[in-house]
Design an enzyme around this catalytic site. Structure first.
Site, PDB file in Angstrom:
ATOM      1  N   ASP A  34       0.884  -1.186   0.080  1.00 62.69           N
ATOM      2  CA  ASP A  34      -0.070  -0.026   0.010  1.00 62.69           C
ATOM      3  C   ASP A  34       0.940   1.207  -0.129  1.00 62.69           C
ATOM      4  O   ASP A  34       1.968   1.140   0.471  1.00 62.69           O
ATOM      5  CB  ASP A  34      -0.868  -0.119   1.106  1.00 62.69           C
ATOM      6  CG  ASP A  34      -2.095   0.914   0.935  1.00 62.69           C
ATOM      7  OD1 ASP A  34      -3.386   0.326   0.850  1.00 62.69           O
ATOM      8  OD2 ASP A  34      -2.035   1.970   0.940  1.00 62.69           O
ATOM      9  N   ASP A  60       4.000   2.619  -4.005  1.00 61.80           N
ATOM     10  CA  ASP A  60       3.374   3.270  -4.735  1.00 61.80           C
ATOM     11  C   ASP A  60       3.027   2.853  -6.251  1.00 61.80           C
ATOM     12  O   ASP A  60       3.995   2.743  -6.868  1.00 61.80           O
ATOM     13  CB  ASP A  60       3.815   4.932  -4.979  1.00 61.80           C
ATOM     14  CG  ASP A  60       2.793   5.827  -5.683  1.00 61.80           C
ATOM     15  OD1 ASP A  60       1.864   5.331  -6.390  1.00 61.80           O
ATOM     16  OD2 ASP A  60       2.999   7.105  -5.636  1.00 61.80           O
ATOM     17  N   VAL A  61       1.761   2.356  -6.576  1.00 64.14           N
ATOM     18  CA  VAL A  61       1.507   1.927  -7.899  1.00 64.14           C
ATOM     19  C   VAL A  61       1.840   2.634  -8.958  1.00 64.14           C
ATOM     20  O   VAL A  61       1.963   2.213 -10.123  1.00 64.14           O
ATOM     21  CB  VAL A  61       0.199   1.006  -7.870  1.00 64.14           C
ATOM     22  CG1 VAL A  61      -0.099   0.039  -7.018  1.00 64.14           C
ATOM     23  CG2 VAL A  61      -0.919   2.332  -7.758  1.00 64.14           C
ATOM     24  N   TYR A 151     -13.704   7.875 -13.522  1.00 62.48           N
ATOM     25  CA  TYR A 151     -13.493   6.701 -12.797  1.00 62.48           C
ATOM     26  C   TYR A 151     -14.199   5.558 -13.381  1.00 62.48           C
ATOM     27  O   TYR A 151     -13.688   4.295 -13.462  1.00 62.48           O
ATOM     28  CB  TYR A 151     -14.330   6.833 -11.397  1.00 62.48           C
ATOM     29  CG  TYR A 151     -14.305   5.776 -10.418  1.00 62.48           C
ATOM     30  CD1 TYR A 151     -13.282   5.348  -9.811  1.00 62.48           C
ATOM     31  CD2 TYR A 151     -15.525   5.032 -10.484  1.00 62.48           C
ATOM     32  CE1 TYR A 151     -13.353   4.114  -8.792  1.00 62.48           C
ATOM     33  CE2 TYR A 151     -15.605   3.937  -9.588  1.00 62.48           C
ATOM     34  CZ  TYR A 151     -14.504   3.423  -8.964  1.00 62.48           C
ATOM     35  OH  TYR A 151     -14.609   2.515  -8.170  1.00 62.48           O
ATOM     36  N   LYS A 155     -12.468   2.004 -15.075  1.00 64.48           N
ATOM     37  CA  LYS A 155     -12.751   0.587 -14.359  1.00 64.48           C
ATOM     38  C   LYS A 155     -13.199  -0.067 -15.472  1.00 64.48           C
ATOM     39  O   LYS A 155     -12.893  -1.508 -15.817  1.00 64.48           O
ATOM     40  CB  LYS A 155     -14.198   0.764 -13.698  1.00 64.48           C
ATOM     41  CG  LYS A 155     -13.545   1.199 -12.189  1.00 64.48           C
ATOM     42  CD  LYS A 155     -12.362   0.654 -11.269  1.00 64.48           C
ATOM     43  CE  LYS A 155     -12.146   1.107 -10.092  1.00 64.48           C
ATOM     44  NZ  LYS A 155     -10.994   0.111  -9.401  1.00 64.48           N
ATOM     45  N   THR A 186     -20.203   1.240   3.973  1.00 68.76           N
ATOM     46  CA  THR A 186     -19.207   1.824   4.745  1.00 68.76           C
ATOM     47  C   THR A 186     -19.602   2.949   5.691  1.00 68.76           C
ATOM     48  O   THR A 186     -20.780   3.446   5.774  1.00 68.76           O
ATOM     49  CB  THR A 186     -17.976   2.744   3.796  1.00 68.76           C
ATOM     50  OG1 THR A 186     -18.688   3.772   3.208  1.00 68.76           O
ATOM     51  CG2 THR A 186     -17.648   1.715   2.761  1.00 68.76           C
TER      52      THR A 186
END
Length: 252
Positions: A34, A60-61, A151, A155, A186
Site C-alpha cells: 500500500d 506506490d503503484v 472513474y 474501470k 461503509t
C-alpha cells in the site's frame, strides 16, 4: 484453498484489508502492499496473530521502481506467487467538464496503469503453471454515474485489461478475472443513509436484493476465484452488486 502465497495490492484498508484478513486466516503467506505507510502499519497490527505469515510493504503503484522492489521483497520472503489481488484505486468525483487534467491522469494511473505495473512485476514470480489474478473493478464500469465519468472509464479499461491478460496467460494456466462491486456499505454510506435531508429514498432502492454491498461480499467472490472450484473461470467480470446492473427492480 490451494493458494500458498498471495499479494494484496491496496491491502491497508477497505476491500484490500478484508481480503488480506481472509487469506491470513486461511494460513496463506500474505504480502500486503500500500502507498499509505501509516495505514499499512495499522493493518499490520490488525492482522497480526500467532503463526501468521504476513509482510507489509510500502509502495506506490504509480512508481515502477517501488512496485518492482515490493514484489522482489515479498517473493524473497514468501516464495513464488500463487495469487495477485489488485484492489488499489482512487475515486475523484467531478464532472468531465470540470475535472482537472491532473485528477484525470491520477485516476487512470492508479486504477489501470497501476494494475499493469503490478502484473509486470508479478508475472516472473508466478510458479510454473497455474495461479490467479483478481482485480477489483466496479459496477460503474457497466453503469456510470454523472460526476464519476473518468472513474467509470478507468474501470471499463481495467476490465478489458483483465480480458486481454487472461488470453495471454492462459498457456500458463494463470486465470485472470475481476469483480465489480456496487456501492459499498461503509461509515460514509451509513452517514448518507442517516441523513434526514435525503428524504425517504434509500441508497439501496436500486438494488434488487435490497441492501448495499459489503466488503465481505466482495472478498468472498475474490476468494472463490482463487480456489480450484474456479479452475475454468477466466477473462470475466463478476458483478457483486445484488442485481443492480441487471436492471431496475420492482418497487416494494
Amino acid at each position: 484453498m490451494s493458494t500458498q502465497s498471495v499479494f494484496v495490492v491496496g491491502g491497508a484498508s477497505g476491500i484490500g484489508l478484508e481480503a488480506a484478513r481472509y487469506f491470513v486466516d486461511q494460513g496463506v503467506a500474505t504480502t500486503i502492499v500500500d502507498v499509505d505507510d501509516a495505514k499499512l502499519r495499522q493493518a499490520e497490527r490488525a492482522l497480526a496473530r500467532p503463526g501468521a505469515r504476513l509482510l507489509a510493504l510500502a509502495a506506490d503503484v504509480r512508481d515502477r521502481a517501488s512496485v518492482d522492489q515490493a514484489f522482489a521483497t515479498g517473493a524473497a520472503r514468501h516464495g513464488d506467487i500463487d495469487a495477485l489481488i489488485y484492489t488499489a484505486g482512487v475515486l475523484l468525483p467531478a464532472t468531465l467538464a470540470d475535472m482537472t487534467e491532473s485528477d484525470y491522469d491520477l485516476t487512470f494511473d492508479v486504477n489501470t496503469k497501476g494494475f499493469w505495473r503490478c502484473v509486470q512485476a508479478a508475472m516472473p514470480r508466478f510458479a510454473g503453471q497455474g495461479g490467479s489474478i483478481v482485480a477489483v473493478s466496479s459496477s460503474s464500469g457497466q453503469r456510470p454515474k454523472a460526476g464519476n465519468g473518468a472513474y467509470a472509464a478507468s474501470k471499463v479499461a481495467l476490465q478489458f485489461l483483465v480480458r486481454a491478460l487472461a488470453l495471454e496467460t492462459a498457456p500458463r494456466q494463470i486465470r485472470v478475472n475481476c469483480v465489480c462491486p456496487s456501492m459499498l456499505k461503509t461509515p460514509l454510506t451509513d452517514k448518507l443513509l442517516a441523513d434526514p435531508t435525503r428524504g425517504s429514498f434509500p441508497l439501496s432502492a436500486t438494488t434488487p436484493l435490497g441492501r448495499l454491498c459489503t466488503e465481505a461480499d466482495v472478498v468472498q467472490a475474490i476468494a472463490f476465484l482463487c480456489t480450484p472450484q474456479a479452475a475454468f473461470i477466466t477473462g470475466t467480470a463478476i458483478a457483486v452488486d445484488g442485481g443492480a446492473t441487471a436492471g431496475v427492480p420492482l418497487k416494494p
